[in-house]
Design a protein around this motif. Structure first.
Motif, short mmCIF file in Angstrom:
data_model
loop_
_atom_site.label_atom_id
_atom_site.label_comp_id
_atom_site.label_asym_id
_atom_site.label_seq_id
_atom_site.Cartn_x
_atom_site.Cartn_y
_atom_site.Cartn_z
N LYS A 1 -3.52 6.71 11.36
CA LYS A 1 -3.26 6.94 12.79
C LYS A 1 -1.77 7.01 13.08
CE LYS A 1 -7.44 5.09 15.01
NZ LYS A 1 -8.09 3.81 15.33
N GLU A 2 -0.99 6.27 12.31
CA GLU A 2 0.47 6.26 12.48
C GLU A 2 1.12 7.47 11.82
OE1 GLU A 2 2.36 4.32 14.28
OE2 GLU A 2 0.75 3.00 14.95
N GLY A 3 0.33 8.21 11.08
CA GLY A 3 0.87 9.39 10.40
C GLY A 3 1.63 9.07 9.13
N LEU A 4 1.40 7.87 8.59
CA LEU A 4 2.12 7.47 7.38
C LEU A 4 1.37 7.90 6.11
CD1 LEU A 4 3.25 3.87 8.45
CD2 LEU A 4 4.23 6.09 9.03
N LEU A 5 0.10 8.22 6.29
CA LEU A 5 -0.73 8.65 5.16
C LEU A 5 -1.49 9.92 5.51
CD1 LEU A 5 -2.50 5.28 4.10
CD2 LEU A 5 -0.31 6.20 3.29
N GLN A 6 -1.92 10.62 4.44
CA GLN A 6 -2.90 11.70 4.59
C GLN A 6 -4.06 11.37 3.67
OE1 GLN A 6 0.13 14.07 3.29
NE2 GLN A 6 1.05 14.11 5.32
N VAL B 1 0.84 -1.21 0.00
CA VAL B 1 0.00 0.00 0.00
C VAL B 1 0.87 1.25 0.00
CG1 VAL B 1 -1.64 1.35 1.37
CG2 VAL B 1 -2.00 -1.10 1.06
N LEU B 2 1.91 1.24 0.84
CA LEU B 2 2.80 2.40 0.90
C LEU B 2 3.52 2.63 -0.43
CD1 LEU B 2 4.31 2.01 4.50
CD2 LEU B 2 2.68 3.74 3.72
N GLN B 3 3.90 1.54 -1.06
CA GLN B 3 4.58 1.70 -2.35
C GLN B 3 3.62 2.23 -3.41
OE1 GLN B 3 6.95 -1.49 -4.13
NE2 GLN B 3 6.01 -0.91 -6.08
N LEU B 4 2.44 1.67 -3.43
CA LEU B 4 1.42 2.09 -4.40
C LEU B 4 1.16 3.59 -4.30
CD1 LEU B 4 -0.47 0.78 -6.48
CD2 LEU B 4 -2.22 0.65 -4.69
N LEU B 5 1.04 4.08 -3.08
CA LEU B 5 0.72 5.50 -2.87
C LEU B 5 1.92 6.40 -3.14
CD1 LEU B 5 -1.60 5.20 0.24
CD2 LEU B 5 -2.25 5.64 -2.13
N GLN B 6 3.08 5.79 -3.34
CA GLN B 6 4.24 6.59 -3.71
C GLN B 6 4.24 6.91 -5.20
OE1 GLN B 6 7.32 4.47 -1.73
NE2 GLN B 6 8.24 6.29 -0.89
N THR B 7 3.55 6.05 -5.94
CA THR B 7 3.51 6.26 -7.39
C THR B 7 2.21 6.93 -7.83
OG1 THR B 7 2.57 4.05 -7.70
CG2 THR B 7 4.96 4.24 -7.83
N LYS B 8 1.19 6.85 -6.94
CA LYS B 8 -0.14 7.26 -7.39
C LYS B 8 -1.06 7.56 -6.22
CE LYS B 8 -3.75 5.48 -10.44
NZ LYS B 8 -4.57 4.29 -10.64
N GLU B 9 -1.77 8.65 -6.30
CA GLU B 9 -2.78 8.97 -5.30
C GLU B 9 -3.99 8.07 -5.55
OE1 GLU B 9 -4.65 13.19 -3.61
OE2 GLU B 9 -4.04 13.00 -5.70
N TYR C 1 -7.83 6.12 -3.92
CA TYR C 1 -8.87 5.97 -2.89
C TYR C 1 -9.00 4.48 -2.57
CZ TYR C 1 -11.75 5.15 -7.06
OH TYR C 1 -12.25 4.70 -8.25
N GLY C 2 -9.59 4.20 -1.41
CA GLY C 2 -9.62 2.84 -0.88
C GLY C 2 -10.05 1.75 -1.85
N TYR C 3 -11.20 1.96 -2.45
CA TYR C 3 -11.75 0.95 -3.35
C TYR C 3 -10.83 0.72 -4.54
CZ TYR C 3 -15.51 -1.63 -5.69
OH TYR C 3 -16.28 -2.60 -6.29
N GLU C 4 -10.19 1.80 -4.96
CA GLU C 4 -9.24 1.73 -6.09
C GLU C 4 -8.00 0.93 -5.70
OE1 GLU C 4 -7.62 5.54 -7.01
OE2 GLU C 4 -7.07 5.01 -9.08
N ILE C 5 -7.57 1.07 -4.45
CA ILE C 5 -6.38 0.36 -3.96
C ILE C 5 -6.57 -1.16 -4.07
CG2 ILE C 5 -5.03 -0.17 -1.88
CD1 ILE C 5 -5.33 2.81 -1.11
N ILE C 6 -7.78 -1.60 -3.75
CA ILE C 6 -8.09 -3.03 -3.88
C ILE C 6 -7.87 -3.50 -5.31
CG2 ILE C 6 -9.93 -4.75 -3.74
CD1 ILE C 6 -11.15 -3.02 -1.48
N GLN C 7 -8.33 -2.68 -6.26
CA GLN C 7 -8.19 -3.05 -7.67
C GLN C 7 -6.74 -2.98 -8.14
OE1 GLN C 7 -10.94 0.01 -8.84
NE2 GLN C 7 -12.64 -1.45 -9.09
#
Lengths: 107, 107
Positions: B62-67, B22-30, B32-38
């Motif tokens: 909660k860990e502050g790793l995402l916004q 998940v962290l890697q994915l969000l480094q390349t692309k913004e 939303y939740g449902y999209e992350i599953i796909q």
DNA sequence: ACACAATACATTGTATAACGATGTATTAAA
DNA sequence: TTTAATACATCGTTATACAATGTATTGTGT
């Protein structure tokens, strides 16, 4: 830096990696439970609790991935020596293939 | 060949790998939740339940790793878009280093 | 001689996190 | 007009690592 988060993550990683490490270890060397804890520390650099390793070995036995035999000692408590089965080797190969595929995706 | 064992192992592996993916994915692309599953399915080839991904995103927040920010859509339900934080990138690097060290030990 | 650590097995209770089921709401297609 | 897809979320169950505890034997320090 998020030490607690990383420590917890490490624990979760173990739930996947530990069976793999144990199966590999037993491919190179016949070991008893208590020894496996020490080998995991010295070879893989990971700390594993007794309350983790003994139930794990029992699970792997039930799955037919390991065999064991009690060996009386000249002095001290008898040891339960584990060896990997043919099926254990096949399952290990499968797991390793799977994990390497996953890791390839990390950039 | 021990399909149930391997399936269960796969589930346990996810507990470690999923935050990393998940962290890697969000480094390349913004996303939303449902999209992350796909994306996890198409990019990493892994199936993840909604009941897994939403609580995970909440934890990483909660860990502050995402916004995140809600984005209204021209039609349909609003989407909660996630981005990785500076701390998230640092933690990802740490996790990746750790896992690669572990994998090196597999023969 | 006696306490304590190390060895070697094991079980029990707690916490974490994925899974499956379910729930709410909106929109498009059959 | 019912069903599927999208998009969020929560709840109960399950698997497994951890910490604590237990039993037993042997070696070490004082």
């Amino acid at each position: 830096m998020k030490q607690e988060f990383l420590k917890n993550w490490d624990t979760q990683m173990k739930k996947g990696l530990l069976p793999l490490f144990v199966l590999q270890l037993l491919q190179t060397k016949e070991c008893y439970g208590y020894e496996i804890i020490q080998e995991l520390k010295s070879v893989f650099g990971i700390d594993v609790n007794e309350g983790t390793i003994y139930p794990l070995l029992i699970r792997l036995m039930k799955e037919g991935l390991l065999q064991h035999q009690w060996v009386e000692q000249a002095s001290g408590i008898p040891r339960k020596y584990y060896t990997i089965s043919t099926e254990g080797k096949a399952v290990y190969a499968e797991m390793k293939k799977n994990i390497e595929l996953n890791i390839q995706n990390l950039k």
